[in-house]
Write a protein that holds these residues in place. Structure first.
Motif, PDB file in Angstrom:
ATOM      1  N   SER A  80      -9.727  -3.485   1.042  1.00 54.74           N
ATOM      2  CA  SER A  80      -9.542  -5.353   2.094  1.00 54.74           C
ATOM      3  C   SER A  80      -8.507  -6.073   1.398  1.00 54.74           C
ATOM      4  CB  SER A  80     -10.438  -5.300   2.492  1.00 54.74           C
ATOM      5  OG  SER A  80     -11.333  -6.178   0.852  1.00 54.74           O
ATOM      6  N   ASP A  81      -8.073  -6.995   2.144  1.00 54.83           N
ATOM      7  CA  ASP A  81      -7.351  -8.777   1.896  1.00 54.83           C
ATOM      8  C   ASP A  81      -7.721  -9.124   0.548  1.00 54.83           C
ATOM      9  OD1 ASP A  81      -5.436  -6.964   3.651  1.00 54.83           O
ATOM     10  OD2 ASP A  81      -5.967  -8.413   5.456  1.00 54.83           O
ATOM     11  N   GLU A  82      -8.822  -9.141   0.998  1.00 52.08           N
ATOM     12  CA  GLU A  82      -9.737  -9.752  -0.120  1.00 52.08           C
ATOM     13  C   GLU A  82     -10.009  -9.753  -1.312  1.00 52.08           C
ATOM     14  OE1 GLU A  82     -14.129 -11.850  -0.472  1.00 52.08           O
ATOM     15  OE2 GLU A  82     -13.835 -10.656   1.154  1.00 52.08           O
ATOM     16  N   PHE A  83      -9.909  -8.025  -1.089  1.00 49.50           N
ATOM     17  CA  PHE A  83     -10.534  -7.495  -2.764  1.00 49.50           C
ATOM     18  C   PHE A  83      -8.584  -7.644  -3.361  1.00 49.50           C
ATOM     19  CE2 PHE A  83      -9.219  -3.301  -4.670  1.00 49.50           C
ATOM     20  CZ  PHE A  83     -10.430  -3.719  -6.348  1.00 49.50           C
ATOM     21  N   VAL A 113     -17.384  -6.049  -1.668  1.00 46.64           N
ATOM     22  CA  VAL A 113     -16.186  -5.624  -0.838  1.00 46.64           C
ATOM     23  C   VAL A 113     -15.589  -4.620  -0.796  1.00 46.64           C
ATOM     24  CG1 VAL A 113     -14.704  -6.765  -2.728  1.00 46.64           C
ATOM     25  CG2 VAL A 113     -14.533  -7.148  -0.685  1.00 46.64           C
ATOM     26  N   GLU A 114     -14.913  -4.276   0.492  1.00 44.41           N
ATOM     27  CA  GLU A 114     -14.564  -3.304  -0.017  1.00 44.41           C
ATOM     28  C   GLU A 114     -13.449  -2.918  -0.426  1.00 44.41           C
ATOM     29  OE1 GLU A 114     -15.603  -0.430   2.083  1.00 44.41           O
ATOM     30  OE2 GLU A 114     -17.545  -1.036   2.522  1.00 44.41           O
ATOM     31  N   ARG A 115     -13.018  -1.770  -1.159  1.00 41.49           N
ATOM     32  CA  ARG A 115     -11.496  -1.801  -2.016  1.00 41.49           C
ATOM     33  C   ARG A 115     -10.200  -1.579  -0.673  1.00 41.49           C
ATOM     34  NH1 ARG A 115      -9.957   3.706  -5.153  1.00 41.49           N
ATOM     35  NH2 ARG A 115      -8.800   2.915  -6.254  1.00 41.49           N
ATOM     36  N   SER A 138       0.637  -1.503  -0.040  1.00 44.55           N
ATOM     37  CA  SER A 138      -0.278  -0.387   0.293  1.00 44.55           C
ATOM     38  C   SER A 138       0.723   1.520   0.052  1.00 44.55           C
ATOM     39  CB  SER A 138      -0.764  -0.298   1.351  1.00 44.55           C
ATOM     40  OG  SER A 138      -1.989   0.309   0.753  1.00 44.55           O
TER      41      SER A 138
END
Length: 367
Positions: free
Chosen positions: A114-117, A110-112, A45
């Protein structure tokens, strides 16, 4: 839906073992023939005063002579991938460029950042680069090589050497002007069939994508209910001595069902949802490729019509028409070869994906 058979040319005979079914199909370029290996990993990030963005490490290993080194490591952000895709489309308008994951995600899914995204995007970017690396033509594109090897400042400098704004505007105006001319008069039957195929394919794949997401959502809701339902039986058993063991048994059973359902959902999110969505994007890309082929054909048709009305300038127009005929032939040949390759890979991906889901379902119901 039995009419799905119309979209595919799968053999109707299905072997007994789902795994053996996959072994019947092989990619054109097996791993032993590959000389370019790419990995996208290590998302990082970055927060600046202007924006927040993610970069990914791109590691390339190769034995090709045109590379100065056998291994490269660079960091790229999503915008760099977009640049590469646009350069490939510009250089090869009638080749099927692999899709990139969308820049924006559906609200509420899904949240931008986020770990999943980030992980979902990383996998998609990894697949994008490896699809290009496995392509017999795109893999040797100079911009692709620069993307894999240039440091950030070098890539930035190279990007600035692209066509200027006026040039890009001119291309856009020509494309729009060409697209509003109407249907191409002399389109070969093969490309009309391709167009019809893709219209049907697009409808089917979008429907499958929606159904798969609905199944996944229902499964998630079911899992959430089960997670609440199990502990209730455990608490209940404390106040019902006569049936305590039975209630504990039910609670234990529900817990096992939860674990099995979680594994089943993981299988859907890994083997089915990404493949279906990738081919939803592919269907849009292919419709665009067919439109660009028609634009090239339309340019030739327009010149031929002009020649018929301006006989005194016949020699000048004949030379232009000759060049355009060569351009149309190159475009047609490129698309024909890529079309066969894409269909073969699509059939492999679909068969592999649904076989994985079938095997996953078998394990789920056994558990």
């Amino acid at each position: 839906d039995t009419s799905l058979a119309e979209v595919n040319s799968f053999s109707p005979s299905v072997p007994i073992s789902p795994s053996s079914m996959i072994n019947q199909y092989k990619f054109e370029d097996g791993p032993e023939l590959r000389d370019l290996f790419i990995t996208v990993d290590d998302p990082e990030s970055h927060i600046t005063a202007i924006e927040t963005f993610i970069t990914y490490r791109v590691v390339t290993k190769t034995t090709r002579g045109e590379f100065d080194s056998s291994e490269y490591e660079v960091r790229r952000r999503y915008q760099d991938f977009l640049w590469l895709k646009s350069k490939l489309e510009e250089a090869h308008p009638t080749l099927i460029i692999p899709p990139l994951p969308e820049k924006f995600i559906m609200k509420g899914m899904v949240e931008r950042f986020s770990d999943e995204f980030i992980e979902t995007r990383r996998k998609a970017l990894h697949k994008f680069l490896n699809r290009i690396a496995d392509h017999p033509t795109l893999t040797f594109n100079e911009d692709f090589k620069i993307f894999l090897t240039a440091q950030a400042w070098e890539l930035s400098s190279h990007k600035k050497q692209g066509p200027g704004l006026l040039s890009r505007m001119g291309q856009t105006v020509r494309a729009v002007a060409s697209s509003v001319r109407g249907a191409v008069k002399n389109r070969p039957e093969m490309f009309t069939e391709m167009n019809n195929y893709m219209e049907t394919f697009s409808q089917k794949i979008n429907l499958l994508d929606k159904i798969a997401h609905r199944i996944y959502k229902e499964e998630r809701d079911y899992l959430n209910e089960m997670k609440e339902y199990g502990p209730i039986h455990t608490l209940w058993s404390a106040s019902e001595e006569d049936i305590a063991e039975s209630l504990k048994g039910i609670a234990s059973c529900i817990e096992r069902c939860c674990k099995a359902t979680e594994k089943r959902m993981a299988g859907l999110s890994e083997h089915l949802l990404p493949i279906l969505h990738e081919y939803v994007l592919y269907s849009e890309i292919l419709m665009g490729v067919l439109k660009r082929r028609d634009q090239i054909q339309g340019e030739l048709d327009s010149k031929v019509d002009t020649l018929a009305n301006k006989k005194p300038e016949k020699d000048l127009f004949s030379e232009e028409i000759g060049k355009l005929e060569d351009k149309v032939e190159r475009a047609n040949n490129a698309l024909k070869a890529d079309w066969d390759r894409w269909k073969q890979n699509m059939q492999w991906d679909m068969r592999s994906s649904f076989t994985n889901v079938a095997e996953n379902n078998l394990r789920y119901y056994e558990e």
